[in-house]
Design a protein around this motif. Structure first.
Motif, PDB file in Angstrom:
ATOM      1  N   HIS A  35       0.805  -1.151   0.068  1.00 53.61           N
ATOM      2  CA  HIS A  35       0.109  -0.140   0.144  1.00 53.61           C
ATOM      3  C   HIS A  35       0.904   1.275   0.184  1.00 53.61           C
ATOM      4  N   GLN A  36       2.128   1.129   0.594  1.00 54.54           N
ATOM      5  CA  GLN A  36       2.856   2.447   0.827  1.00 54.54           C
ATOM      6  C   GLN A  36       3.593   2.776  -0.858  1.00 54.54           C
ATOM      7  N   LEU A  37       3.902   1.494  -1.385  1.00 54.96           N
ATOM      8  CA  LEU A  37       4.369   1.657  -2.784  1.00 54.96           C
ATOM      9  C   LEU A  37       3.426   2.248  -3.665  1.00 54.96           C
ATOM     10  N   PHE A  38       1.926   1.955  -3.662  1.00 51.22           N
ATOM     11  CA  PHE A  38       1.012   2.339  -4.420  1.00 51.22           C
ATOM     12  C   PHE A  38       0.730   3.761  -4.255  1.00 51.22           C
ATOM     13  N   CYS A  39       0.804   4.141  -2.805  1.00 48.22           N
ATOM     14  CA  CYS A  39       0.567   5.534  -2.594  1.00 48.22           C
ATOM     15  C   CYS A  39       1.761   6.279  -3.276  1.00 48.22           C
ATOM     16  N   CYS A  40       2.956   5.930  -3.366  1.00 49.88           N
ATOM     17  CA  CYS A  40       4.178   6.702  -3.407  1.00 49.88           C
ATOM     18  C   CYS A  40       4.070   6.942  -5.225  1.00 49.88           C
ATOM     19  N   ALA A  41       3.580   5.933  -5.915  1.00 48.40           N
ATOM     20  CA  ALA A  41       3.373   5.663  -7.053  1.00 48.40           C
ATOM     21  C   ALA A  41       2.404   6.952  -7.627  1.00 48.40           C
TER      22      ALA A  41
END
Length: 389
Positions: A35-41
């Motif tokens: 979820h953190q990676l998705f938010c950064c993207a």
């Protein structure tokens, strides 16, 4: 919504629903790495999209053959301190360029349709000094200076050409009152200078430059135009006759000069012919005299040199000697010899050989003397016979 907030808590109020709740940062942030990676993207894509969209529109272009002023589209403020030349400038997406032409522009007052890019207006109507109504076809060329662009926009925004047209129509109409329309044919340069001066004065007030003016059509009301045409035709006919008279006078003067030249030419040629004749005759006389002198000297030399028994030749013998010398120079010529009783065939053959040059000098001389003596004897015999008879 009256509860206090700490540093990690945000208070949200939904007044229209009458609801309230408290949330901490840990409650909002994603817990799993995915979820953190998705938010950064998502955040990175958002800012990349903003950069791609905003940076290109932040460049302002001043097109070719134009000047430009930077204008803030939000506040409407224009930067008058920096007039931009043609090119691209990074000023921000909220800025645009106000363009002004850097080349010549043309305003034409005429009934004919001009070429593209020319501001076409109706024919210029005015009256001349005498009150005659006139219709003029005029083309005005003007240009804008770079250092005047800011003043033009400050005073007239982008409606400067409309003001120029109004001022030009007024000033040129008034300039027509300063001359009689006949001067347009008689002194065209003066008329154009008057209108050019009016153009420069009217445009300079509004920061423009009158580059040139062309007056290429003039019309009057029919009765005035007919009268003016008749007047001009008469004046042209008068000038034609004056020029024809001048031509006749110049031609007559030229004929007089030519006659004088021809007379001088005849005199010079006659004098030259006389001088040539005198020179030729003098040369011929001199040559003949020299020839006679040379012959006399040659005969004198022969008389003194050619002797037989130390006796000089008399005149008759000298003449016969000359004949023999002449025959010796005609070696290739056939001739007939008339014989006498004292001259036999052998003597004739010897004389022929002498004439052809086959005898030596002494033999020829001896034969010559003998022939002359025989001739003298024959003549003496004839004279004795005639006396005895």
């Amino acid at each position: 919504c009256g509860s206090s907030l700490n540093r990690a808590t945000r208070f949200l109020c939904l007044g229209n629903m009458g609801l309230s709740f408290d949330a901490t940062l840990e409650d909002i942030a994603p817990k799993s790495p995915l979820h953190q990676l998705f938010c950064c993207a998502i955040c990175s894509g958002f800012w990349l999209t903003m950069i791609i969209l905003i940076i290109p529109v932040s460049f302002v272009e001043v097109s070719r053959l134009n000047y430009g002023l930077a204008k803030d589209t939000i506040s409407g403020v224009v930067n008058f301190d920096d007039v931009m030349d043609e090119g691209r400038y990074y000023l921000g997406f909220w800025t645009e360029a106000v363009l002004f032409p850097s080349t010549l522009k043309t305003i034409e007052f005429s009934e004919e349709k001009p070429e593209d890019g020319v501001q076409h207006l109706s024919v210029l109507r005015s009256r001349d000094m005498d009150g005659k109504r006139i219709y003029l076809d005029v083309s005005v060329h003007y240009r804008l200076s770079k250092d005047k662009v800011a003043s033009i926009y400050r005073d007239m925004l982008t409606f400067y050409e409309d003001i120029y047209i109004s001022e030009l129509r007024d000033s040129l109409s008034k300039a027509c009152n300063l001359f009689a329309i006949a001067n347009a044919w008689e002194n065209y340069t003066q008329v154009v200078d008057i209108m050019q001066s009016a153009c420069e004065t009217s445009l300079s007030v509004y920061h423009g430059t009158c580059w040139g003016l062309q007056l290429w059509g003039i019309r009057l009301e029919s009765k005035y135009e007919s009268a003016l045409i008749r007047t001009q035709v008469r004046k042209q006919a008068q000038r034609t006759e004056q020029n024809r008279k001048l031509h006749t006078v110049v031609r007559a003067q030229t004929e007089v000069m030519l006659a004088e030249y021809r007379k001088n030419k005849t005199i010079i040629e006659a004098q030259g012919e006389a001088d040539r004749y005198l020179i030729e005759q003098e040369a011929m006389a001199t040559a003949e005299k020299n020839w006679i002198d040379a012959q006399a000297n040659a005969l004198e030399v022969v008389r003194n040199t050619v002797q037989l028994k130390n006796v000089e030749m008399n005149d008759e013998q000298l003449i016969r000697y000359q004949k023999i010398v002449m025959l010796s120079n005609k070696s290739a010529t056939n001739f007939i010899m008339k014989g006498t009783s004292d001259l036999d065939v052998g003597k004739a053959r010897e004389i022929k050989q002498m004439a052809q040059g086959s005898l030596s000098g002494s033999d020829a001389l001896q034969i010559g003397w003998e022939g002359m003596e025989a001739r003298e004897r024959a003549i003496s015999s004839k004279r004795a016979a005639s006396r005895g008879g």
